[in-house]
Design a protein around this motif. Structure first.
Motif, PDB file in Angstrom:
ATOM      1  N   PRO A 192       0.840  -1.201   0.000  1.00 42.89           N
ATOM      2  CA  PRO A 192       0.000   0.000   0.000  1.00 42.89           C
ATOM      3  C   PRO A 192       0.875   1.249   0.000  1.00 42.89           C
ATOM      4  O   PRO A 192       1.993   1.240   0.533  1.00 42.89           O
ATOM      5  N   LEU A 193       0.371   2.301  -0.611  1.00 44.58           N
ATOM      6  CA  LEU A 193       1.181   3.495  -0.858  1.00 44.58           C
ATOM      7  C   LEU A 193       0.516   4.740  -0.265  1.00 44.58           C
ATOM      8  O   LEU A 193      -0.665   5.002  -0.516  1.00 44.58           O
ATOM      9  N   VAL A 194       1.288   5.512   0.499  1.00 43.66           N
ATOM     10  CA  VAL A 194       0.839   6.814   0.976  1.00 43.66           C
ATOM     11  C   VAL A 194       1.703   7.892   0.324  1.00 43.66           C
ATOM     12  O   VAL A 194       2.921   7.774   0.254  1.00 43.66           O
ATOM     13  N   ALA A 195       1.041   8.935  -0.178  1.00 46.57           N
ATOM     14  CA  ALA A 195       1.752  10.105  -0.701  1.00 46.57           C
ATOM     15  C   ALA A 195       1.693  11.197   0.359  1.00 46.57           C
ATOM     16  O   ALA A 195       0.638  11.461   0.948  1.00 46.57           O
ATOM     17  N   ILE A 196       2.839  11.835   0.614  1.00 48.96           N
ATOM     18  CA  ILE A 196       2.932  12.933   1.575  1.00 48.96           C
ATOM     19  C   ILE A 196       3.356  14.184   0.822  1.00 48.96           C
ATOM     20  O   ILE A 196       4.409  14.204   0.184  1.00 48.96           O
ATOM     21  N   SER A 197       2.513  15.213   0.870  1.00 47.99           N
ATOM     22  CA  SER A 197       2.783  16.456   0.150  1.00 47.99           C
ATOM     23  C   SER A 197       2.949  17.588   1.150  1.00 47.99           C
ATOM     24  O   SER A 197       2.016  17.917   1.890  1.00 47.99           O
ATOM     25  N   VAL A 198       4.141  18.185   1.185  1.00 44.24           N
ATOM     26  CA  VAL A 198       4.434  19.232   2.167  1.00 44.24           C
ATOM     27  C   VAL A 198       4.982  20.471   1.463  1.00 44.24           C
ATOM     28  O   VAL A 198       5.340  20.440   0.286  1.00 44.24           O
ATOM     29  N   ARG A 199       5.041  21.541   2.223  1.00 44.23           N
ATOM     30  CA  ARG A 199       5.631  22.782   1.747  1.00 44.23           C
ATOM     31  C   ARG A 199       6.247  23.501   2.936  1.00 44.23           C
ATOM     32  O   ARG A 199       5.940  23.200   4.104  1.00 44.23           O
ATOM     33  N   ASN A 200       7.125  24.454   2.673  1.00 38.15           N
ATOM     34  CA  ASN A 200       7.586  25.345   3.727  1.00 38.15           C
ATOM     35  C   ASN A 200       6.533  26.413   3.969  1.00 38.15           C
ATOM     36  O   ASN A 200       5.784  26.793   3.054  1.00 38.15           O
ATOM     37  N   TRP A 201       6.471  26.902   5.203  1.00 40.71           N
ATOM     38  CA  TRP A 201       5.543  27.990   5.515  1.00 40.71           C
ATOM     39  C   TRP A 201       6.176  28.888   6.562  1.00 40.71           C
ATOM     40  O   TRP A 201       6.407  28.474   7.700  1.00 40.71           O
ATOM     41  N   LYS A 202       6.489  30.114   6.115  1.00 42.63           N
ATOM     42  CA  LYS A 202       7.114  31.113   6.971  1.00 42.63           C
ATOM     43  C   LYS A 202       8.347  30.494   7.638  1.00 42.63           C
ATOM     44  O   LYS A 202       9.160  29.877   6.975  1.00 42.63           O
ATOM     45  N   GLN A 203       8.459  30.632   8.950  1.00 38.42           N
ATOM     46  CA  GLN A 203       9.645  30.109   9.636  1.00 38.42           C
ATOM     47  C   GLN A 203       9.348  28.828  10.411  1.00 38.42           C
ATOM     48  O   GLN A 203      10.171  28.387  11.217  1.00 38.42           O
ATOM     49  N   GLU A 204       8.199  28.226  10.167  1.00 31.69           N
ATOM     50  CA  GLU A 204       7.791  27.046  10.938  1.00 31.69           C
ATOM     51  C   GLU A 204       8.686  25.844  10.615  1.00 31.69           C
ATOM     52  O   GLU A 204       8.955  25.555   9.451  1.00 31.69           O
ATOM     53  N   GLN A 205       9.116  25.147  11.658  1.00 27.68           N
ATOM     54  CA  GLN A 205       9.975  23.975  11.482  1.00 27.68           C
ATOM     55  C   GLN A 205       9.500  22.765  12.276  1.00 27.68           C
ATOM     56  O   GLN A 205       9.694  21.624  11.868  1.00 27.68           O
ATOM     57  N   ALA A 206       8.880  22.973  13.441  1.00 24.51           N
ATOM     58  CA  ALA A 206       8.570  21.868  14.347  1.00 24.51           C
ATOM     59  C   ALA A 206       7.647  20.832  13.720  1.00 24.51           C
ATOM     60  O   ALA A 206       7.749  19.635  14.019  1.00 24.51           O
ATOM     61  N   LYS A 240      12.869  16.828   1.666  1.00 27.05           N
ATOM     62  CA  LYS A 240      14.151  16.233   2.031  1.00 27.05           C
ATOM     63  C   LYS A 240      14.455  16.421   3.511  1.00 27.05           C
ATOM     64  O   LYS A 240      15.012  15.524   4.164  1.00 27.05           O
ATOM     65  N   GLU A 241      14.095  17.587   4.059  1.00 27.71           N
ATOM     66  CA  GLU A 241      14.329  17.830   5.480  1.00 27.71           C
ATOM     67  C   GLU A 241      13.557  16.845   6.352  1.00 27.71           C
ATOM     68  O   GLU A 241      14.072  16.340   7.355  1.00 27.71           O
ATOM     69  N   ILE A 242      12.330  16.559   5.980  1.00 22.11           N
ATOM     70  CA  ILE A 242      11.527  15.598   6.742  1.00 22.11           C
ATOM     71  C   ILE A 242      12.098  14.191   6.598  1.00 22.11           C
ATOM     72  O   ILE A 242      12.200  13.447   7.585  1.00 22.11           O
ATOM     73  N   MET A 243      12.495  13.827   5.396  1.00 21.28           N
ATOM     74  CA  MET A 243      13.079  12.505   5.193  1.00 21.28           C
ATOM     75  C   MET A 243      14.355  12.339   6.020  1.00 21.28           C
ATOM     76  O   MET A 243      14.622  11.256   6.546  1.00 21.28           O
ATOM     77  N   ASP A 244      15.136  13.408   6.147  1.00 22.15           N
ATOM     78  CA  ASP A 244      16.366  13.348   6.942  1.00 22.15           C
ATOM     79  C   ASP A 244      16.078  13.134   8.428  1.00 22.15           C
ATOM     80  O   ASP A 244      16.937  12.633   9.162  1.00 22.15           O
TER      81      ASP A 244
END
Length: 367
Positions: A192-206, A240-244
Protein backbone atom coordinates in the motif's frame (compact mmCIF):
# COMPACT_ATOMS: atom_id res chain seq x y z
CA UNK A 1 -17.11 30.29 -32.58
CA UNK A 2 -17.01 31.82 -29.10
CA UNK A 3 -13.57 32.49 -27.64
CA UNK A 4 -12.65 32.74 -23.95
CA UNK A 5 -9.37 34.06 -22.56
CA UNK A 6 -8.35 32.53 -19.20
CA UNK A 7 -6.15 34.35 -16.70
CA UNK A 8 -4.61 32.89 -13.54
CA UNK A 9 -1.37 31.72 -11.97
CA UNK A 10 -0.29 29.49 -14.84
CA UNK A 11 3.10 28.51 -16.18
CA UNK A 12 4.92 28.46 -12.83
CA UNK A 13 5.51 24.68 -12.48
CA UNK A 14 2.82 24.44 -9.81
CA UNK A 15 0.86 21.21 -10.23
CA UNK A 16 -2.03 22.59 -8.18
CA UNK A 17 -2.60 25.50 -10.53
CA UNK A 18 -2.08 23.24 -13.53
CA UNK A 19 -4.84 20.87 -12.45
CA UNK A 20 -7.11 23.88 -11.88
CA UNK A 21 -6.54 24.98 -15.47
CA UNK A 22 -7.01 21.42 -16.73
CA UNK A 23 -10.28 21.23 -14.80
CA UNK A 24 -11.52 24.52 -16.26
CA UNK A 25 -10.64 23.50 -19.81
CA UNK A 26 -12.12 20.01 -19.58
CA UNK A 27 -15.30 21.25 -17.89
CA UNK A 28 -15.92 24.01 -20.44
CA UNK A 29 -15.24 21.70 -23.38
CA UNK A 30 -17.51 19.06 -21.89
CA UNK A 31 -20.32 21.63 -21.84
CA UNK A 32 -19.48 23.19 -25.23
CA UNK A 33 -17.05 21.08 -27.30
CA UNK A 34 -16.52 23.66 -30.05
CA UNK A 35 -15.54 26.53 -27.76
CA UNK A 36 -12.17 28.23 -28.39
CA UNK A 37 -9.96 28.70 -25.32
CA UNK A 38 -6.72 30.60 -24.76
CA UNK A 39 -4.70 31.28 -21.62
CA UNK A 40 -2.17 33.78 -20.27
CA UNK A 41 0.93 32.02 -18.98
CA UNK A 42 4.40 32.57 -17.58
CA UNK A 43 5.66 29.87 -20.00
CA UNK A 44 3.35 30.13 -23.03
CA UNK A 45 5.04 27.46 -25.15
CA UNK A 46 5.09 24.88 -22.36
CA UNK A 47 1.51 25.65 -21.36
CA UNK A 48 0.31 25.33 -24.95
CA UNK A 49 2.06 21.95 -25.21
CA UNK A 50 0.65 20.66 -21.92
CA UNK A 51 -2.95 21.75 -22.43
CA UNK A 52 -3.44 21.83 -26.17
CA UNK A 53 -4.78 25.38 -26.28
CA UNK A 54 -3.32 28.74 -27.34
CA UNK A 55 -1.15 30.36 -24.66
CA UNK A 56 0.26 33.88 -24.49
CA UNK A 57 2.76 35.87 -22.41
CA UNK A 58 1.08 37.01 -19.18
CA UNK A 59 3.65 39.80 -18.77
CA UNK A 60 3.16 41.54 -22.13
CA UNK A 61 0.64 44.39 -21.84
CA UNK A 62 0.23 44.62 -25.61
CA UNK A 63 -0.38 40.89 -25.87
CA UNK A 64 -2.97 40.95 -23.08
CA UNK A 65 -4.89 43.80 -24.74
CA UNK A 66 -4.74 42.10 -28.15
CA UNK A 67 -5.99 38.77 -26.83
CA UNK A 68 -8.78 40.41 -24.84
CA UNK A 69 -9.89 42.24 -28.00
CA UNK A 70 -9.95 38.91 -29.87
CA UNK A 71 -11.98 37.20 -27.13
CA UNK A 72 -15.65 37.22 -26.21
CA UNK A 73 -15.07 36.80 -22.46
CA UNK A 74 -12.40 36.87 -19.75
CA UNK A 75 -12.39 34.05 -17.19
CA UNK A 76 -10.36 34.67 -14.04
CA UNK A 77 -9.64 31.38 -12.40
CA UNK A 78 -9.25 29.49 -10.43
CA UNK A 79 -7.17 29.34 -7.28
CA UNK A 80 -6.78 32.29 -4.94
CA UNK A 81 -6.03 35.31 -7.09
CA UNK A 82 -7.36 37.86 -4.62
CA UNK A 83 -4.64 37.72 -1.96
CA UNK A 84 -1.76 40.01 -1.06
CA UNK A 85 0.23 37.75 1.29
CA UNK A 86 2.76 36.48 -1.26
CA UNK A 87 2.91 39.90 -2.94
CA UNK A 88 0.79 43.07 -2.99
CA UNK A 89 1.29 43.10 -6.74
CA UNK A 90 -0.89 40.02 -7.17
CA UNK A 91 -4.14 41.91 -6.61
CA UNK A 92 -2.93 44.81 -8.78
CA UNK A 93 -2.03 42.48 -11.63
CA UNK A 94 -5.27 40.51 -11.77
CA UNK A 95 -7.56 43.48 -11.18
CA UNK A 96 -5.64 45.32 -13.88
CA UNK A 97 -6.55 42.63 -16.40
CA UNK A 98 -10.19 42.74 -15.28
CA UNK A 99 -10.21 46.52 -15.70
CA UNK A 100 -8.85 46.29 -19.24
CA UNK A 101 -11.46 43.67 -20.14
CA UNK A 102 -14.29 45.84 -18.83
CA UNK A 103 -12.94 48.91 -20.67
CA UNK A 104 -13.10 46.78 -23.83
CA UNK A 105 -16.69 45.84 -23.05
CA UNK A 106 -15.96 42.16 -22.34
CA UNK A 107 -17.92 40.12 -19.79
CA UNK A 108 -15.77 38.82 -16.92
CA UNK A 109 -16.37 35.73 -14.79
CA UNK A 110 -14.43 34.81 -11.64
CA UNK A 111 -14.19 31.01 -11.80
CA UNK A 112 -14.22 28.97 -8.56
CA UNK A 113 -12.14 31.52 -6.69
CA UNK A 114 -10.71 31.22 -3.25
CA UNK A 115 -10.08 34.43 -1.35
CA UNK A 116 -7.38 36.00 0.77
CA UNK A 117 -5.85 36.68 3.03
CA UNK A 118 -6.10 40.38 2.18
CA UNK A 119 -3.92 42.43 4.51
CA UNK A 120 -3.73 45.88 2.91
CA UNK A 121 -6.51 48.49 2.87
CA UNK A 122 -5.58 49.45 -0.70
CA UNK A 123 -6.21 45.87 -1.86
CA UNK A 124 -9.64 45.84 -0.22
CA UNK A 125 -10.54 49.18 -1.78
CA UNK A 126 -9.50 48.03 -5.25
CA UNK A 127 -11.39 44.75 -4.92
CA UNK A 128 -14.56 46.65 -4.03
CA UNK A 129 -14.13 49.08 -6.92
CA UNK A 130 -13.23 46.57 -9.65
CA UNK A 131 -14.89 43.27 -8.69
CA UNK A 132 -18.30 44.90 -8.39
CA UNK A 133 -18.12 45.31 -12.17
CA UNK A 134 -17.61 41.57 -12.75
CA UNK A 135 -20.55 39.78 -14.37
CA UNK A 136 -20.50 36.53 -12.37
CA UNK A 137 -18.43 35.26 -9.43
CA UNK A 138 -18.20 31.61 -8.49
CA UNK A 139 -16.27 30.66 -5.34
CA UNK A 140 -14.95 27.29 -4.23
CA UNK A 141 -16.39 27.56 -0.70
CA UNK A 142 -18.94 29.55 1.30
CA UNK A 143 -16.32 31.45 3.28
CA UNK A 144 -14.67 32.86 0.15
CA UNK A 145 -18.01 34.29 -0.91
CA UNK A 146 -18.40 35.94 2.48
CA UNK A 147 -14.86 37.31 2.21
CA UNK A 148 -15.71 38.95 -1.13
CA UNK A 149 -18.79 40.51 0.47
CA UNK A 150 -16.74 41.77 3.42
CA UNK A 151 -14.65 43.73 0.92
CA UNK A 152 -17.79 45.44 -0.34
CA UNK A 153 -18.53 43.22 -3.33
CA UNK A 154 -22.33 43.52 -3.37
CA UNK A 155 -23.30 44.07 -7.01
CA UNK A 156 -21.75 41.02 -8.71
CA UNK A 157 -23.74 37.80 -8.18
CA UNK A 158 -21.81 35.22 -6.11
CA UNK A 159 -22.36 31.46 -6.48
CA UNK A 160 -20.82 28.76 -4.29
CA UNK A 161 -19.40 25.92 -6.39
CA UNK A 162 -16.19 23.90 -5.85
CA UNK A 163 -12.64 23.62 -7.16
CA UNK A 164 -12.38 22.95 -10.93
CA UNK A 165 -10.05 19.98 -10.39
CA UNK A 166 -13.00 18.08 -8.95
CA UNK A 167 -14.56 17.94 -12.42
CA UNK A 168 -11.65 15.87 -13.78
CA UNK A 169 -12.72 12.31 -14.47
CA UNK A 170 -10.50 9.62 -12.88
CA UNK A 171 -11.11 7.52 -15.98
CA UNK A 172 -9.28 10.16 -18.04
CA UNK A 173 -6.10 9.77 -15.95
CA UNK A 174 -3.62 7.20 -17.22
CA UNK A 175 -2.35 4.47 -14.89
CA UNK A 176 0.76 3.62 -16.89
CA UNK A 177 2.94 6.64 -16.17
CA UNK A 178 2.28 6.49 -12.43
CA UNK A 179 3.08 2.79 -12.27
CA UNK A 180 6.25 3.36 -14.29
CA UNK A 181 7.47 6.09 -11.92
CA UNK A 182 6.68 4.04 -8.81
CA UNK A 183 8.35 0.90 -10.15
CA UNK A 184 11.50 2.97 -10.53
CA UNK A 185 11.34 4.06 -6.89
CA UNK A 186 10.17 1.08 -4.81
CA UNK A 187 11.51 -2.47 -4.67
CA UNK A 188 8.03 -3.75 -3.81
CA UNK A 189 5.49 -1.48 -5.53
CA UNK A 190 2.63 -3.80 -4.54
CA UNK A 191 2.68 -2.55 -0.94
CA UNK A 192 0.00 0.00 0.00
CA UNK A 193 1.18 3.50 -0.86
CA UNK A 194 0.84 6.81 0.98
CA UNK A 195 1.75 10.10 -0.70
CA UNK A 196 2.93 12.93 1.58
CA UNK A 197 2.78 16.46 0.15
CA UNK A 198 4.43 19.23 2.17
CA UNK A 199 5.63 22.78 1.75
CA UNK A 200 7.59 25.34 3.73
CA UNK A 201 5.54 27.99 5.51
CA UNK A 202 7.11 31.11 6.97
CA UNK A 203 9.65 30.11 9.64
CA UNK A 204 7.79 27.05 10.94
CA UNK A 205 9.97 23.98 11.48
CA UNK A 206 8.57 21.87 14.35
CA UNK A 207 5.81 20.33 12.23
CA UNK A 208 8.39 18.56 10.09
CA UNK A 209 9.41 16.23 12.93
CA UNK A 210 5.77 15.22 13.50
CA UNK A 211 5.36 14.41 9.81
CA UNK A 212 8.63 12.43 9.91
CA UNK A 213 7.22 10.32 12.77
CA UNK A 214 4.04 9.76 10.74
CA UNK A 215 6.11 8.60 7.78
CA UNK A 216 7.99 6.19 10.07
CA UNK A 217 4.64 4.92 11.33
CA UNK A 218 3.49 4.10 7.80
CA UNK A 219 6.71 2.21 7.01
CA UNK A 220 6.40 0.15 10.20
CA UNK A 221 2.90 -0.82 9.12
CA UNK A 222 4.27 -2.14 5.82
CA UNK A 223 3.46 0.84 3.57
CA UNK A 224 5.51 2.50 0.86
CA UNK A 225 6.00 6.21 1.61
CA UNK A 226 6.32 8.72 -1.23
CA UNK A 227 7.06 12.40 -0.75
CA UNK A 228 5.26 14.15 -3.59
CA UNK A 229 6.26 17.76 -4.42
CA UNK A 230 3.39 19.70 -5.96
CA UNK A 231 5.45 22.83 -6.64
CA UNK A 232 8.98 22.35 -7.95
CA UNK A 233 11.55 23.28 -6.81
CA UNK A 234 10.13 24.89 -3.65
CA UNK A 235 8.63 21.67 -2.20
CA UNK A 236 11.80 19.62 -2.65
CA UNK A 237 13.72 21.11 0.30
CA UNK A 238 11.03 20.56 2.99
CA UNK A 239 10.45 17.03 1.71
CA UNK A 240 14.15 16.23 2.03
CA UNK A 241 14.33 17.83 5.48
CA UNK A 242 11.53 15.60 6.74
CA UNK A 243 13.08 12.50 5.19
CA UNK A 244 16.37 13.35 6.94
CA UNK A 245 14.52 13.35 10.28
CA UNK A 246 12.97 9.92 9.73
CA UNK A 247 14.12 6.94 11.77
CA UNK A 248 13.08 4.32 9.21
CA UNK A 249 14.57 3.89 5.75
CA UNK A 250 12.71 3.28 2.53
CA UNK A 251 10.80 6.54 1.96
CA UNK A 252 11.22 7.95 -1.52
CA UNK A 253 11.01 11.42 -3.09
CA UNK A 254 9.55 12.00 -6.54
CA UNK A 255 12.20 14.44 -7.72
CA UNK A 256 12.24 13.47 -11.40
CA UNK A 257 10.95 16.09 -13.87
CA UNK A 258 7.21 15.44 -14.07
CA UNK A 259 4.07 17.12 -15.38
CA UNK A 260 0.75 17.50 -13.62
CA UNK A 261 -0.45 14.55 -15.73
CA UNK A 262 2.31 12.43 -14.15
CA UNK A 263 1.40 13.60 -10.65
CA UNK A 264 -2.26 12.73 -11.18
CA UNK A 265 -1.21 9.32 -12.46
CA UNK A 266 0.97 8.73 -9.38
CA UNK A 267 -1.82 9.84 -7.02
CA UNK A 268 -4.17 7.43 -8.77
CA UNK A 269 -1.96 4.59 -7.48
CA UNK A 270 -2.08 5.81 -3.86
CA UNK A 271 -4.12 4.31 -1.05
CA UNK A 272 -3.87 7.32 1.24
CA UNK A 273 -2.65 10.94 1.12
CA UNK A 274 -1.25 13.16 3.85
CA UNK A 275 -1.22 16.68 2.51
CA UNK A 276 -0.41 20.29 3.23
CA UNK A 277 -0.73 21.30 -0.41
CA UNK A 278 -4.40 21.97 -1.14
CA UNK A 279 -4.46 20.26 -4.51
CA UNK A 280 -2.86 17.09 -3.21
CA UNK A 281 -6.05 16.81 -1.13
CA UNK A 282 -8.40 17.93 -3.91
CA UNK A 283 -6.91 15.41 -6.34
CA UNK A 284 -7.13 12.68 -3.70
CA UNK A 285 -10.80 13.50 -3.24
CA UNK A 286 -11.41 13.50 -7.00
CA UNK A 287 -9.73 10.07 -7.16
CA UNK A 288 -11.84 8.77 -4.23
CA UNK A 289 -8.69 8.31 -2.13
CA UNK A 290 -8.94 8.95 1.64
CA UNK A 291 -6.69 11.65 3.05
CA UNK A 292 -5.78 13.72 6.07
CA UNK A 293 -5.16 17.46 5.81
CA UNK A 294 -2.48 19.43 7.62
CA UNK A 295 -3.38 23.11 7.65
CA UNK A 296 -1.28 26.21 7.13
CA UNK A 297 -4.10 28.30 5.62
CA UNK A 298 -7.90 28.46 6.05
CA UNK A 299 -8.36 27.11 2.51
CA UNK A 300 -7.11 23.72 3.77
CA UNK A 301 -9.60 23.67 6.64
CA UNK A 302 -12.46 24.67 4.34
CA UNK A 303 -11.82 21.96 1.79
CA UNK A 304 -11.13 19.17 4.28
CA UNK A 305 -14.46 19.90 5.97
CA UNK A 306 -16.35 19.86 2.64
CA UNK A 307 -14.71 16.55 1.73
CA UNK A 308 -15.66 14.89 5.03
CA UNK A 309 -12.07 13.93 5.81
CA UNK A 310 -10.02 14.47 9.01
CA UNK A 311 -7.95 17.56 9.74
CA UNK A 312 -4.78 17.11 11.79
CA UNK A 313 -4.88 20.81 12.68
CA UNK A 314 -2.62 23.77 12.02
CA UNK A 315 1.11 23.22 11.58
CA UNK A 316 1.86 25.49 14.54
CA UNK A 317 0.05 23.06 16.86
CA UNK A 318 0.80 19.80 15.05
CA UNK A 319 1.44 17.14 17.67
CA UNK A 320 3.06 13.79 16.96
CA UNK A 321 0.93 11.86 19.44
CA UNK A 322 -2.42 13.19 18.25
CA UNK A 323 -1.39 12.87 14.58
CA UNK A 324 -0.48 9.20 14.99
CA UNK A 325 -3.66 8.55 16.99
CA UNK A 326 -5.74 10.11 14.23
CA UNK A 327 -3.94 8.11 11.53
CA UNK A 328 -4.39 4.89 13.50
CA UNK A 329 -8.11 5.54 13.89
CA UNK A 330 -8.64 6.33 10.21
CA UNK A 331 -6.41 3.63 8.72
CA UNK A 332 -8.09 0.96 10.84
CA UNK A 333 -11.33 1.76 9.01
CA UNK A 334 -9.91 2.49 5.59
CA UNK A 335 -12.80 0.92 3.66
CA UNK A 336 -15.30 3.19 5.39
CA UNK A 337 -13.07 6.19 4.66
CA UNK A 338 -13.14 5.28 0.96
CA UNK A 339 -16.94 5.25 1.07
CA UNK A 340 -17.07 8.64 2.79
CA UNK A 341 -14.66 10.38 0.43
CA UNK A 342 -16.34 8.82 -2.61
CA UNK A 343 -19.74 10.18 -1.62
CA UNK A 344 -18.39 13.66 -0.90
CA UNK A 345 -16.41 13.61 -4.14
CA UNK A 346 -19.55 12.83 -6.12
CA UNK A 347 -21.40 15.76 -4.57
CA UNK A 348 -18.48 18.16 -4.97
CA UNK A 349 -18.09 17.20 -8.63
CA UNK A 350 -21.70 18.27 -9.23
CA UNK A 351 -21.05 21.56 -7.44
CA UNK A 352 -17.81 22.18 -9.35
CA UNK A 353 -19.53 21.69 -12.72
CA UNK A 354 -21.80 24.65 -12.00
CA UNK A 355 -18.97 27.11 -12.65
CA UNK A 356 -18.64 26.17 -16.31
CA UNK A 357 -22.42 26.22 -16.70
CA UNK A 358 -22.53 29.77 -15.33
CA UNK A 359 -19.66 30.84 -17.61
CA UNK A 360 -21.50 29.63 -20.67
CA UNK A 361 -24.77 31.20 -19.54
CA UNK A 362 -23.01 34.56 -19.24
CA UNK A 363 -21.34 34.05 -22.61
CA UNK A 364 -24.59 33.23 -24.39
CA UNK A 365 -26.33 36.12 -22.64
CA UNK A 366 -23.74 38.44 -24.16
CA UNK A 367 -24.35 36.91 -27.59
Amino acid sequence: MSRILISGYYGFNNAGDDVVLYGIISSLKREQPNISLAVLSNQPDRTAELFGIEAYDRWSFGTIVRELMRSDMLVMGGGTLMQDVTSPRSVLYYLGIVTIAKLLGKPVVFYAQGFGPILKPLSRSMIKRVVNRVDVITVRDYESGEDFKSCGVKKAPIHITADPALTISPEDISDERGKELLHGLFTDPDKPLVAISVRNWKQEQAFKESIARAADWFIRRGWNVLFLPMHVPSDLAPSKEIMDQMQESGARLLDAPVTFHDIMSVLKQCDYVVGMRLHSLILACMLRTPFIGISYDPKIDRFVERAGMPNAGHITQLDETSLLALLTERLDRLEQEVEVVSEHSRLLEIEAAKSSELVLQALHKKG
